[in-house]
Design an enzyme around this catalytic site. Structure first.
Site, PDB file in Angstrom:
ATOM      1  N   LYS A   1      -0.171  -9.812  -1.689  1.00 20.12           N
ATOM      2  CA  LYS A   1      -0.816  -9.236  -0.501  1.00 20.12           C
ATOM      3  C   LYS A   1      -1.945 -10.128  -0.004  1.00 20.12           C
ATOM      4  O   LYS A   1      -2.202 -10.210   1.200  1.00 20.12           O
ATOM      5  CB  LYS A   1      -1.318  -7.820  -0.793  1.00 20.12           C
ATOM      6  CG  LYS A   1      -0.171  -6.825  -0.928  1.00 20.12           C
ATOM      7  CD  LYS A   1      -0.621  -5.387  -0.786  1.00 20.12           C
ATOM      8  CE  LYS A   1       0.598  -4.473  -0.819  1.00 20.12           C
ATOM      9  NZ  LYS A   1       0.301  -3.067  -0.763  1.00 20.12           N
TER      10      LYS A   1
ATOM     11  N   LYS B   1      11.753  -6.804  -1.696  1.00 22.94           N
ATOM     12  CA  LYS B   1      11.586  -5.349  -1.823  1.00 22.94           C
ATOM     13  C   LYS B   1      11.493  -4.673  -0.449  1.00 22.94           C
ATOM     14  O   LYS B   1      10.836  -5.210   0.454  1.00 22.94           O
ATOM     15  CB  LYS B   1      10.281  -5.126  -2.601  1.00 22.94           C
ATOM     16  CG  LYS B   1       9.971  -3.718  -2.962  1.00 22.94           C
ATOM     17  CD  LYS B   1       8.605  -3.628  -3.654  1.00 22.94           C
ATOM     18  CE  LYS B   1       7.491  -3.450  -2.657  1.00 22.94           C
ATOM     19  NZ  LYS B   1       6.387  -2.574  -3.051  1.00 22.94           N
TER      20      LYS B   1
ATOM     21  N   LYS C   1       6.780  -0.817   3.189  1.00 21.32           N
ATOM     22  CA  LYS C   1       6.184  -0.256   4.414  1.00 21.32           C
ATOM     23  C   LYS C   1       5.515  -1.340   5.233  1.00 21.32           C
ATOM     24  O   LYS C   1       5.416  -1.236   6.451  1.00 21.32           O
ATOM     25  CB  LYS C   1       5.098   0.771   4.053  1.00 21.32           C
ATOM     26  CG  LYS C   1       5.568   1.998   3.335  1.00 21.32           C
ATOM     27  CD  LYS C   1       4.462   3.057   3.389  1.00 21.32           C
ATOM     28  CE  LYS C   1       4.419   3.915   2.146  1.00 21.32           C
ATOM     29  NZ  LYS C   1       3.484   3.429   1.120  1.00 21.32           N
TER      30      LYS C   1
HETATM   31  N1  AQP Z   1      11.327  -0.878  -2.500  1.00 23.61           N
HETATM   32  C1  AQP Z   1      11.004   0.017  -3.419  1.00 23.61           C
HETATM   33  N2  AQP Z   1      11.908   0.375  -4.348  1.00 23.61           N
HETATM   34  C2  AQP Z   1      11.608   1.296  -5.292  1.00 23.61           C
HETATM   35  N3  AQP Z   1      10.405   1.923  -5.368  1.00 23.61           N
HETATM   36  C3  AQP Z   1       9.476   1.596  -4.444  1.00 23.61           C
HETATM   37  N4  AQP Z   1       8.220   2.019  -4.228  1.00 23.61           N
HETATM   38  C4  AQP Z   1       7.709   1.386  -3.155  1.00 23.61           C
HETATM   39  N5  AQP Z   1       8.619   0.522  -2.657  1.00 23.61           N
HETATM   40  C5  AQP Z   1       9.727   0.633  -3.435  1.00 23.61           C
HETATM   41  C6  AQP Z   1       7.548   3.042  -5.029  1.00 23.61           C
HETATM   42  O1  AQP Z   1       7.050   4.023  -4.151  1.00 23.61           O
HETATM   43  C7  AQP Z   1       5.874   4.591  -4.722  1.00 23.61           C
HETATM   44  C8  AQP Z   1       4.800   4.669  -3.702  1.00 23.61           C
HETATM   45  O2  AQP Z   1       4.459   3.403  -3.225  1.00 23.61           O
HETATM   46  P1  AQP Z   1       3.071   3.163  -2.483  1.00 23.61           P
HETATM   47  O3  AQP Z   1       2.807   4.194  -1.490  1.00 23.61           O
HETATM   48  O4  AQP Z   1       2.028   2.900  -3.471  1.00 23.61           O
HETATM   49  O5  AQP Z   1       3.320   1.958  -1.664  1.00 23.61           O
HETATM   50  P2  AQP Z   1       3.800   0.606  -2.034  1.00 23.61           P
HETATM   51  O6  AQP Z   1       4.317   0.366  -3.407  1.00 23.61           O
HETATM   52  O7  AQP Z   1       2.721  -0.250  -1.632  1.00 23.61           O
HETATM   53  O8  AQP Z   1       4.994   0.787  -1.079  1.00 23.61           O
HETATM   54  P3  AQP Z   1       5.436  -0.255  -0.119  1.00 23.61           P
HETATM   55  O9  AQP Z   1       6.344   0.346   0.851  1.00 23.61           O
HETATM   56  O10 AQP Z   1       5.942  -1.403  -0.855  1.00 23.61           O
HETATM   57  O11 AQP Z   1       4.084  -0.585   0.637  1.00 23.61           O
HETATM   58  P4  AQP Z   1       3.486  -2.005   0.831  1.00 23.61           P
HETATM   59  O12 AQP Z   1       4.317  -2.615   1.874  1.00 23.61           O
HETATM   60  O13 AQP Z   1       2.098  -1.717   1.282  1.00 23.61           O
HETATM   61  O14 AQP Z   1       3.554  -2.732  -0.476  1.00 23.61           O
HETATM   62  C9  AQP Z   1       5.505   3.731  -5.922  1.00 23.61           C
HETATM   63  O15 AQP Z   1       5.907   4.404  -7.101  1.00 23.61           O
HETATM   64  C10 AQP Z   1       6.319   2.496  -5.738  1.00 23.61           C
HETATM   65  O16 AQP Z   1       6.678   1.912  -6.980  1.00 23.61           O
END
Ligand code: AQP
Length: 337
Positions: A113, A200, A203
């Site tokens: 990030k 992956k 969001k």
């Molecule tokens: N691609 C994924 N596959 C499986 N699990 C996933 N998680 C996120 N992306 C995947 C799981 O979702 C839960 C919540 O995640 P979060 O809100 O903490 O956000 P994150 O991991 O930051 O989700 P994103 O979409 O990947 O956001 P960004 O883009 O900001 O990094 C967690 O249990 C996570 O493992």
């Protein structure tokens, strides 16, 4: 017999997608009757990257509504908002002071990030895993169901708990903080992007085409699957390292249709993409439809949602404040009378 305690959460940043659902929320729902569950909307995490104050509160309610829409049952689970329980911030500060800086600098998610953000990297982004450790340790959680991307942060949480217990719990003889275990399911633990099967689903990916959001319309889902990246081969197979998109899309089909891997492997072994894509589209729309209907019903009744979050906060704060008191007492703070 007392049930083991589970804690997990999702950030109210952007649209929740199939990765959040299949990697995390679906597993919470399936296992919730076995545990005492705390599911929080981690809104303090949401400001570790640039955010829009105008939509933070609405997005926070939206994630709580998604939990309910996906099947979180209040007879087994509590839903609350992280920032409503101030103990999360306070424990973070206390744990910051025992966490070596280089442990945080080694975190893969921070490095990734930080590269994306260039010069705007905040101290909060570096400190994100300590806040996450505080979230979990406050509840003395036994299990933390997450996607694969959070595994390293869970290991850090365990290390922080062990270090605290060693430093302030009589060299670990007194367990002030419980070391939690990750709960990571093999299937769905890492849902990949629709535009690149090696990345992956996320969001924060600038391309909305890269993910299927839980609230996408049937037309959006159809259009995204129609355009998603595939490969030139006929016959679809799991687990071929040369064909990450095939593995990802088959896994989505398997999880959303509720079939076994073997059944899907047989069903799709001779299919071309032209035959498979409409099948995946139809299955995805059908799986998301009841979630979307329930989501809109919950969002239309804000009073109901607020009452759930108020109740969740009370239950959460009682446990969190108890742990915080134990931590402060171990650190030598005078406890107000
Ligand atoms: N691609 C994924 N596959 C499986 N699990 C996933 N998680 C996120 N992306 C995947 C799981 O979702 C839960 C919540 O995640 P979060 O809100 O903490 O956000 P994150 O991991 O930051 O989700 P994103 O979409 O990947 O956001 P960004 O883009 O900001 O990094 C967690 O249990 C996570 O493992």
């Amino acid at each position: 017999m007392t049930r083991q305690r589970v804690l997990s959460g999702v950030q109210p940043t952007g649209n929740p997608h199939l990765g959040n659902y299949l990697g995390a929320i679906r597993n919470w729902v399936e296992n919730q009757s076995q545990y005492e569950n705390f599911f929080c909307v981690v809104d303090l995490h949401a400001i570790t990257v640039p955010h829009d104050p105008k939509i933070l509160a609405t997005d926070t309610y939206g994630i709580a509504a998604i939990y309910l829409a996906c099947g979180i049952d209040l007879t087994h689970s509590n839903i609350f908002v992280q920032s409503h329980v101030p103990a999360h911030s306070e424990l973070t500060w206390l744990l910051n002071c025992i966490t070596p800086l280089n442990w945080l600098q080694d975190m893969v998610q921070f490095k990734e990030k930080a590269i994306k953000q260039g010069e705007n990297v905040s101290t909060g982004l570096l400190d994100y895993p300590v806040l996450m450790a505080a979230d979990i340790l406050l509840y003395q959680a036994d299990k933390v169901p997450v996607g694969e991307d959070q595994k390293q942060h869970l290991e850090l949480t365990r290390d922080i708990a062990a270090r605290f217990n060693h430093l302030y719990g009589n060299k670990g003889k007194q367990r002030i903080l419980k070391q939690p275990d990750p709960l990571i399911r093999s299937e769905g633990a890492r849902v990949m992007s629709l535009t690149d099967g090696t990345k992956k689903m996320s969001k924060s990916d600038p391309s909305d085409q890269s993910r299927i959001n839980l609230l996408d319309t049937p037309e959006q889902i159809q259009q995204k699957i129609k355009k998603c990246k595939t490969d030139p081969h006929r016959g679809l197979v799991f687990d071929d390292a040369e064909r990450p998109e095939a593995n990802n899309l088959l896994t989505l089909y398997m999880l959303l249709s509720g079939q076994s891997k073997e059944a899907v492997a047989i069903e799709c072994q001779d299919m071309g993409w032209g035959q498979f894509k409409p099948l995946l589209t139809e299955t995805t729309i059908a799986a998301l439809q009841p979630i979307q209907e329930k989501y809109h019903a919950v969002m239309a009744d804000k009073g109901y949602l607020e009452s759930i979050l108020r109740q969740g906060r009370e239950q959460a704060a009682a446990i969190a404040n108890d742990t915080l008191l134990k931590v402060k007492s171990a650190l030598g703070y005078s406890i107000p009378l």
